[in-house]
Write a protein that holds these residues in place. Structure first.
Motif, PDB file in Angstrom:
ATOM      1  N   GLY A   1       0.790  -1.219   0.000  1.00  0.00           N
ATOM      2  CA  GLY A   1       0.000   0.000   0.000  1.00  0.00           C
ATOM      3  C   GLY A   1       0.819   1.265   0.000  1.00  0.00           C
ATOM      4  N   GLN A   2       2.082   1.156  -0.420  1.00  0.00           N
ATOM      5  CA  GLN A   2       2.973   2.315  -0.439  1.00  0.00           C
ATOM      6  C   GLN A   2       2.950   2.985  -1.820  1.00  0.00           C
ATOM      7  OE1 GLN A   2       4.571   3.181   2.528  1.00  0.00           O
ATOM      8  NE2 GLN A   2       3.319   1.512   3.298  1.00  0.00           N
ATOM      9  N   MET A   3       1.748   3.260  -2.325  1.00  0.00           N
ATOM     10  CA  MET A   3       1.613   3.910  -3.616  1.00  0.00           C
ATOM     11  C   MET A   3       0.330   4.728  -3.591  1.00  0.00           C
ATOM     12  SD  MET A   3       0.634   0.447  -5.784  1.00  0.00           S
ATOM     13  CE  MET A   3       0.827   1.266  -7.350  1.00  0.00           C
ATOM     14  N   PRO A   4       0.217   5.758  -4.440  1.00  0.00           N
ATOM     15  CA  PRO A   4      -0.964   6.634  -4.405  1.00  0.00           C
ATOM     16  C   PRO A   4      -2.149   6.071  -5.176  1.00  0.00           C
ATOM     17  CG  PRO A   4       0.576   7.458  -6.028  1.00  0.00           C
ATOM     18  CD  PRO A   4       1.251   6.273  -5.387  1.00  0.00           C
ATOM     19  N   LEU A   5      -2.269   4.758  -5.210  1.00  0.00           N
ATOM     20  CA  LEU A   5      -3.343   4.083  -5.934  1.00  0.00           C
ATOM     21  C   LEU A   5      -4.009   3.126  -4.961  1.00  0.00           C
ATOM     22  CD1 LEU A   5      -1.240   3.230  -9.137  1.00  0.00           C
ATOM     23  CD2 LEU A   5      -2.686   5.237  -8.777  1.00  0.00           C
ATOM     24  N   PRO A   6      -5.020   3.560  -4.245  1.00  0.00           N
ATOM     25  CA  PRO A   6      -5.559   2.792  -3.109  1.00  0.00           C
ATOM     26  C   PRO A   6      -6.163   1.450  -3.518  1.00  0.00           C
ATOM     27  CG  PRO A   6      -6.294   5.090  -3.061  1.00  0.00           C
ATOM     28  CD  PRO A   6      -5.680   4.861  -4.402  1.00  0.00           C
ATOM     29  N   MET A   7      -5.595   0.386  -2.984  1.00  0.00           N
ATOM     30  CA  MET A   7      -6.077  -0.975  -3.235  1.00  0.00           C
ATOM     31  C   MET A   7      -5.839  -1.842  -2.005  1.00  0.00           C
ATOM     32  SD  MET A   7      -7.308  -1.648  -6.440  1.00  0.00           S
ATOM     33  CE  MET A   7      -6.709  -3.127  -7.242  1.00  0.00           C
ATOM     34  N   CYS A   8      -4.565  -2.072  -1.716  1.00  0.00           N
ATOM     35  CA  CYS A   8      -4.210  -2.984  -0.630  1.00  0.00           C
ATOM     36  C   CYS A   8      -4.246  -2.317   0.743  1.00  0.00           C
ATOM     37  CB  CYS A   8      -2.822  -3.571  -0.876  1.00  0.00           C
ATOM     38  SG  CYS A   8      -2.722  -4.596  -2.361  1.00  0.00           S
TER      39      CYS A   8
ATOM     40  N   LEU B   1      -6.907  -2.627 -11.295  1.00  0.00           N
ATOM     41  CA  LEU B   1      -6.240  -1.331 -11.379  1.00  0.00           C
ATOM     42  C   LEU B   1      -5.541  -1.271 -12.734  1.00  0.00           C
ATOM     43  CD1 LEU B   1      -3.940   0.145  -8.577  1.00  0.00           C
ATOM     44  CD2 LEU B   1      -3.508   0.515 -10.998  1.00  0.00           C
ATOM     45  N   SER B   2      -6.009  -0.424 -13.639  1.00  0.00           N
ATOM     46  CA  SER B   2      -5.401  -0.251 -14.953  1.00  0.00           C
ATOM     47  C   SER B   2      -5.327  -1.593 -15.695  1.00  0.00           C
ATOM     48  CB  SER B   2      -4.031   0.418 -14.807  1.00  0.00           C
ATOM     49  OG  SER B   2      -3.516   0.835 -16.045  1.00  0.00           O
TER      50      SER B   2
ATOM     51  N   TYR C   1     -14.569   2.156 -23.332  1.00  0.00           N
ATOM     52  CA  TYR C   1     -14.646   3.283 -22.412  1.00  0.00           C
ATOM     53  C   TYR C   1     -13.258   3.896 -22.260  1.00  0.00           C
ATOM     54  CZ  TYR C   1     -19.218   1.634 -20.696  1.00  0.00           C
ATOM     55  OH  TYR C   1     -20.533   1.249 -20.587  1.00  0.00           O
ATOM     56  N   ALA C   2     -13.208   5.224 -22.256  1.00  0.00           N
ATOM     57  CA  ALA C   2     -12.030   5.952 -21.801  1.00  0.00           C
ATOM     58  C   ALA C   2     -12.375   6.487 -20.413  1.00  0.00           C
ATOM     59  CB  ALA C   2     -11.693   7.094 -22.743  1.00  0.00           C
ATOM     60  N   ILE C   3     -11.544   6.174 -19.417  1.00  0.00           N
ATOM     61  CA  ILE C   3     -11.841   6.576 -18.042  1.00  0.00           C
ATOM     62  C   ILE C   3     -10.616   7.226 -17.405  1.00  0.00           C
ATOM     63  CG2 ILE C   3     -13.602   4.803 -17.736  1.00  0.00           C
ATOM     64  CD1 ILE C   3     -11.609   3.143 -16.115  1.00  0.00           C
ATOM     65  N   ASP C   4     -10.860   8.244 -16.594  1.00  0.00           N
ATOM     66  CA  ASP C   4      -9.746   8.858 -15.881  1.00  0.00           C
ATOM     67  C   ASP C   4      -9.553   8.175 -14.535  1.00  0.00           C
ATOM     68  OD1 ASP C   4     -11.678   9.869 -14.141  1.00  0.00           O
ATOM     69  OD2 ASP C   4     -11.277  11.978 -14.594  1.00  0.00           O
ATOM     70  N   ASP C   5      -8.623   8.707 -13.733  1.00  0.00           N
ATOM     71  CA  ASP C   5      -8.249   8.034 -12.493  1.00  0.00           C
ATOM     72  C   ASP C   5      -9.276   8.194 -11.374  1.00  0.00           C
ATOM     73  OD1 ASP C   5      -6.019   7.180 -13.777  1.00  0.00           O
ATOM     74  OD2 ASP C   5      -4.579   8.360 -12.611  1.00  0.00           O
ATOM     75  N   GLU C   6     -10.324   8.987 -11.604  1.00  0.00           N
ATOM     76  CA  GLU C   6     -11.402   9.142 -10.631  1.00  0.00           C
ATOM     77  C   GLU C   6     -12.643   8.352 -11.037  1.00  0.00           C
ATOM     78  OE1 GLU C   6     -11.101  10.716  -7.769  1.00  0.00           O
ATOM     79  OE2 GLU C   6      -9.061  11.441  -8.165  1.00  0.00           O
ATOM     80  N   THR C   7     -12.475   7.387 -11.947  1.00  0.00           N
ATOM     81  CA  THR C   7     -13.602   6.676 -12.540  1.00  0.00           C
ATOM     82  C   THR C   7     -13.390   5.170 -12.451  1.00  0.00           C
ATOM     83  OG1 THR C   7     -14.015   8.506 -14.067  1.00  0.00           O
ATOM     84  CG2 THR C   7     -14.926   6.365 -14.689  1.00  0.00           C
TER      85      THR C   7
END
Length: 220
Positions: free
Chosen positions: A56-63, A130-131, A192-198
């Motif tokens: 969880g040491q990244m700005p992409l909340p998952m773990c 994620l991506s 779909y094209a989606i941004d990081d808030e989608t």
């Protein structure tokens, strides 16, 4: 499976609420397995980024969302230990968290490991991508997103859903709307094209978009 296909993880309250709804219980009561495999197929990723995803040491909340338990499911290891060991681990999990990286590499190892064959039976399990972890569920990703060339040389992926995903919309200089339009024309299917808030939520065949940002649907 129930799917939550994100560009950059559980980035905002709307996506988090969608995740809790899919789980049917609080995150704190849910057991998770994270899948870092896609990281190893992308030239911009590696051991350090895989560790950051897991911890969880990244700005992409998952773990780092506060799971009851969190384990690591490394797909490249599964063929060597046998289904009698790893299938129960997967069945006992409430959610699978798939990291970003290269979607074709992840697809290859989902098939090689046997996880792809198991997916249809996981009716009570939530997949959070994620991506690349989201793109792997689509029919194809487009040549621009292939960093690891699979044995068949194709950009095809699992086809669990019938649409493709262009992630990180608006991330300059490459992921512009113009780039997404060009990509969609080459995909020649729903996308779909989606941004990081989608995120895209898929439940019982119903598809809807959860967003606090920008997205666009390209029809075939």
């Amino acid at each position: 499976m129930r799917l939550l296909l994100t560009s950059a993880g559980v980035k905002n309250p709307s996506i988090r609420d969608a995740l809790v709804g899919l789980l049917g219980k609080p995150i704190a009561d849910s057991n998770a397995l994270c899948i870092p495999t896609a990281q190893y197929g992308h030239p911009m990723c590696g051991p350090a980024s895989a560790w950051r995803f897991i911890t969880g040491q990244m700005p992409l909340p998952m773990c780092d969302l506060g799971w009851k338990s969190l384990g690591v499911l490394e797909l490249t290891a599964l063929p060597s230990i046998g289904e009698e060991r790893w299938v129960p681990w997967v069945r006992e999990a409430d959610v699978l968290l798939a990291a970003g990286g290269d979607a074709t590499y992840l697809c290859h190892w989902m098939r090689q490991s046997g996880l792809a064959d198991l997916l249809p039976s996981l009716q009570d399990t939530v997949w959070v991508g994620l991506s690349a972890g989201s793109m792997v569920m689509t029919p194809r990703i487009g040549d621009d997103f292939v960093e690891w060339t699979p044995p068949n040389g194709s950009d095809s992926t699992l086809g669990v859903v019938d649409f493709s995903i262009f992630p990180h919309l608006g991330l300059e200089p490459e992921n512009t709307m113009a780039a997404a339009e060009k990509w969609a024309a080459e995909i020649a299917g729903p996308a779909y094209a989606i941004d990081d808030e989608t995120a895209i939520r898929v439940t019982d065949g119903t598809v809807d978009v959860v967003s606090e940002g920008q997205w666009r649907l390209f029809s075939s």
